[in-house]
Design an enzyme around this catalytic site. Structure first.
Site, PDB file in Angstrom:
ATOM      1  N   HIS A  59       0.822  -1.215   0.000  1.00  0.00           N
ATOM      2  CA  HIS A  59       0.000   0.000   0.000  1.00  0.00           C
ATOM      3  C   HIS A  59       0.857   1.265   0.000  1.00  0.00           C
ATOM      4  O   HIS A  59       0.371   2.341  -0.319  1.00  0.00           O
ATOM      5  CB  HIS A  59      -1.063  -0.019   1.110  1.00  0.00           C
ATOM      6  CG  HIS A  59      -0.614   0.283   2.502  1.00  0.00           C
ATOM      7  ND1 HIS A  59      -0.288  -0.681   3.424  1.00  0.00           N
ATOM      8  CD2 HIS A  59      -0.466   1.454   3.159  1.00  0.00           C
ATOM      9  CE1 HIS A  59       0.036  -0.123   4.574  1.00  0.00           C
ATOM     10  NE2 HIS A  59      -0.068   1.186   4.450  1.00  0.00           N
ATOM     11  N   ASP A  70       1.114  -7.665   2.082  1.00  0.00           N
ATOM     12  CA  ASP A  70       1.213  -6.219   1.863  1.00  0.00           C
ATOM     13  C   ASP A  70       2.679  -5.780   1.712  1.00  0.00           C
ATOM     14  O   ASP A  70       3.239  -5.131   2.589  1.00  0.00           O
ATOM     15  CB  ASP A  70       0.542  -5.501   3.045  1.00  0.00           C
ATOM     16  CG  ASP A  70       0.254  -4.042   2.746  1.00  0.00           C
ATOM     17  OD1 ASP A  70       0.823  -3.510   1.775  1.00  0.00           O
ATOM     18  OD2 ASP A  70      -0.528  -3.433   3.492  1.00  0.00           O
ATOM     19  N   SER A 121       3.794   2.024   8.459  1.00  0.00           N
ATOM     20  CA  SER A 121       3.545   1.124   7.339  1.00  0.00           C
ATOM     21  C   SER A 121       4.863   0.866   6.634  1.00  0.00           C
ATOM     22  O   SER A 121       5.557   1.816   6.264  1.00  0.00           O
ATOM     23  CB  SER A 121       2.578   1.769   6.351  1.00  0.00           C
ATOM     24  OG  SER A 121       1.303   1.830   6.917  1.00  0.00           O
TER      25      SER A 121
HETATM   26  N1  ASP Z   1      -2.273   0.446   7.771  1.00  0.00           N
HETATM   27  C1  ASP Z   1      -1.963   1.537   8.556  1.00  0.00           C
HETATM   28  C2  ASP Z   1      -1.956   2.786   7.758  1.00  0.00           C
HETATM   29  O1  ASP Z   1      -2.559   2.848   6.790  1.00  0.00           O
HETATM   30  C3  ASP Z   1      -0.772   1.382   9.411  1.00  0.00           C
HETATM   31  C4  ASP Z   1      -1.192   1.776  10.758  1.00  0.00           C
HETATM   32  O2  ASP Z   1      -1.743   2.857  10.898  1.00  0.00           O
HETATM   33  O3  ASP Z   1      -1.017   0.989  11.669  1.00  0.00           O
HETATM   34  O4  ASP Z   1      -1.382   3.766   8.036  1.00  0.00           O
END
Ligand code: ASP
Length: 728
Positions: A80, A216, A651
């Site tokens: 992502h 991911d 991330s």
């Molecule tokens: N998946 C999260 C984000 O989009 C990561 C997190 O905030 O723990 O930032």
């Protein structure tokens, strides 16, 4: 008596495993880390005398973290985090979102203009230098001016005659200042990304949720000039040789093992007073959730049926949906954890400690009350700012495009027509327009405007809404979304690519005249001006005063409470630590600490399209064609949980074991942890990591890109009698 004993035990146990905190690498809680199973020294984690783990960590693109995993500049980060780059390289002919992308040799790697990664060379406490000349009697404005001037001198002092960049960052609302010295690389190439069905497996259904099975990850490579220095993209650049890259522990982690996450958490707000939390829960979050829910309903429906739209809107959809779901979880979590009541209790307790100390009472006696009062006074203007940000930066795109064009035209105003710089800006106008229209769909944008405009109006207090009655055609119904949208989107020259490019390239003067009468251009300017003239200044004043009080508030908390105190995240390098462990987040529910490939097949069998998988992954599973990437029990481990305190920005951060080896890749938190930016509950907050062996399995077995695994340093820790720390 028995009860007291149980209570004491609970207290001891939870503090023993309490894992709250994002620690500055120069100020680690080392004894506690070592007591919890870490064999590394402070110098292994951060050193300026020799290579250390910090030299393998990069701030990726400003908003994520990445880590070096080979001596040829190979970086691992989240899918992502690389998603918008994969999207930008994708088209109907080369649909890397669906098929994945793998460079089979270095010549096939794809360049990414604008992408940067940043190494941290040094972190230096410069508090005394930065505060020189600040007195207790200085006003906040005076203080800020002195700090700004001193910071410039400090930065200059340290980086003069080097290619490094420097930045002075405030910690604990300005109780401390650290100079961060950085080395920034700009030739970053895409090496590999799995298909979305692996990299985003679970989609919005699984985002912020456990059990999780998302692969991911994506791979990039840093290139440097032939002498190893940062350089813009050039054919003669070479793969960067880092000071350190992370060796990989092929045995993974077991439940209960020490883990730490090393990266760049964005922002946390752990020290707010209860009225601030009330504002977030009752005003800001509901407004933001409402706007994003409406946008997503439109975008999701459009993406489902048309492939070209799916490719155009993939990255934009993610940008909106990620925080949307987080805020929903955050509100639920704060509510069920009774966050406001807990904050009040904390404030009452701190207040009585202040009152019990005659040396503190005069300066701090009214602080908590004042903070809460000031918070309420600022609610309207804070909401106005949040609404503007939400509407302008996440709502109808054409408004942002318009202001971008306006900025370039304003720069051109100061230049001689036809001059070299002028022509450069004409080129920029062309590039900006081309890249905007590549991913733009007018009818989607119009629907978003129609749906969000009424929210912009109803949520804002009258003092802060923009008056657009001067725009021709909307004067009678300027708060009605449908009518305003119909007027704007039927008559603007900004909406048609060919027409607009023609205008740019025939006469800038004529273009400007037309834009002055253009309804979208006018609205965009009015909205922006309303923000700068009517909201920004008042907001900044409220924030400066609030931050001034917060400085005293965090100072006194640190003084009076015995717990080790950590400064809120501020996008600087931090270490969080805990262990690989699940949790019991809700009544009747237990989260096991890890998931396997079997779970991917089970989810796929439900028929939910968010769980679609490539055929090849199913075949690898049915053939048990797992290579050397299995667990002790012969399964492929996919994701695992840990009690490491993380936030957005973490991330892509590496999950590192007690010996400094890479075991996973952080990418998310569980549903009950979405509140942890505001209040961390060590019993239930858990971060989610991809098992590094799943990453390698996908690269090698799924993508047949084993040459990339060959670059890495793989260690079978259990076979080497005692794991060595191999950092130095
Ligand atoms: N998946 C999260 C984000 O989009 C990561 C997190 O905030 O723990 O930032």
């Amino acid at each position: 008596m028995k009860n007291r004993f149980v209570a004491l035990l609970v207290l001891l146990t939870s503090s023993l495993f309490a894992s709250e905190g994002m620690w500055i690498p120069t100020l680690l809680n080392l004894d506690d880390m070592q007591a919890k199973g870490m064999s590394l020294s402070a110098e292994d984690i951060y050193s300026i005398n020799h290579s250390s783990i910090k030299d393998a960590i990069v701030h990726f693109g400003g908003g994520c973290t990445g880590e070096l995993i080979s001596d040829q500049g190979l970086i691992l980060t989240n899918y992502h985090c690389g998603y918008s780059r994969v999207q930008a390289h994708s088209s109907l002919e080369n649909d890397y979102l669906t098929d994945g992308f793998w460079a089979m040799n270095k010549d096939e790697e794809l360049s990414n203009p604008g992408l940067k990664v940043t190494f941290i060379k040094q972190i230096i406490d410069v508090t005394d230098k930065v505060l020189e000349g600040v007195f207790p009697t200085s006003t906040e404005e005076e203080r800020n001016a002195i700090i700004q001037a001193n910071s410039l001198l400090v930065v200059n002092d340290y980086i003069e005659n080097t290619h490094y960049k420097g930045e002075v960052k405030a910690f604990n609302y300005g109780n401390e200042y650290h100079l961060i010295i950085k080395e920034i690389f700009t030739d970053i190439r895409l090496v590999g990304a799995p298909p979305s069905a692996i990299g985003k497996f679970g989609g919005d259904t699984d985002n912020w949720v456990w059990p999780r099975h998302t692969g991911d990850f994506s791979l990039f490579r840093i290139y440097s000039s032939p002498d190893g220095k940062p350089a813009d993209f050039a054919a003669e650049n070479i793969p960067f040789i880092p000071l350190h890259h992370l060796p990989i522990n092929m045995d993974g982690v077991n439940e209960g093992d020490f883990t730490m996450v090393y990266g760049f958490p964005g922002s946390t707000y752990e020290h707010l007073v209860h009225k601030d939390v009330e504002y977030i829960m009752n005003q800001s979050n509901p407004m933001r959730i409402k706007m994003r829910r409406n946008s997503l309903a439109i975008i999701d429906a459009a993406m489902i049926n048309v492939d070209a739209t799916r490719i155009k809107y993939a990255a934009k959809q993610s940008r909106i949906s990620n925080a949307y779901k987080k805020w929903i979880g955050q509100n639920l979590g704060l509510d069920s954890f009774e966050a406001i009541a807990k904050k009040k209790e904390f404030e009452t307790d701190l207040q009585s400690k202040i009152e019990n100390d005659t040396t503190l009472i005069e300066q701090y006696g009214s602080l908590i009350n004042e903070l809460n009062k000031m918070s309420i006074e600022g609610w309207d203007v804070h909401l106005a700012r949040d609404i503007f940000v939400e509407f302008y930066y996440y709502g109808p795109e054409i408004l942002r495009f318009s202001i971008g064009i306006d900025n370039l035209l304003a720069q051109m105003d100061t230049l001689e027509e036809g001059s070299e710089h002028y022509q450069l800006l004409v080129e920029k106008l062309n590039n900006k327009s081309n890249s905007f229209f590549k991913n733009y769909d007018k009818s989607i944008d119009e629907k978003i405007f129609e749906s969000l405009w009424p929210i912009y109006y109803s949520e804002n207090s009258n003092d802060y809404t923009v008056d657009i009655s001067s725009i021709k055609g909307v004067s009678k119904s300027w708060n009605d979304g449908t009518t305003v949208a119909a007027t704007l989107y039927s008559s603007s020259i900004l909406l048609n690519k060919e027409g607009f490019l023609k205008e740019i390239n025939s006469s800038i003067k004529k273009l400007k005249k037309k834009l002055d009468k253009d309804p979208i251009y006018q609205l965009s300017k009015l909205l922006y001006a309303n923000y700068t003239d009517n909201i920004k200044g008042e907001y900044a004043m409220s924030k400066t005063r609030m931050d001034g009080l917060m400085r005293h508030y965090t100072f006194i908390q640190k003084e009076l409470n015995n717990d080790p105190f950590w400064p809120d995240a501020n996008s600087t390098l931090r270490v969080s630590y805990g262990k690989a462990e699940g949790s019991t987040p809700r009544d009747g529910m237990t989260y096991k600490y890890a998931t396997t490939l079997d779970g991917i097949i089970q989810k796929n069998n439900t028929g939910n399209t968010d769980f679609t998988i490539p055929d090849k992954l199913r075949t690898l599973h049915s053939d048990k064609n797992y290579g050397k990437y299995t667990n002790e029990d012969g399964k492929i481990s996919v994701c695992f949980l840990g009690s490491n305190h993380t936030s957005g920005g973490n991330s892509g951060s590496p999950a590192i074991d007690g010996n400094g080896y890479l075991v996973g890749l952080n990418f998310d938190r569980t549903w009950e942890s979405t509140m942890s930016d505001i209040m961390y509950n060590p019993d239930i907050c858990r971060n989610i990591m991809v098992d590094i062996r799943y990453v390698l399995f996908i690269i090698d077995k799924y993508a047949d890109a084993g040459h990339l695994v060959d670059e890495m340093t793989l260690i079978n820790v259990s076979e080497s009698k005692e794991a060595e720390v191999i950092v130095l």
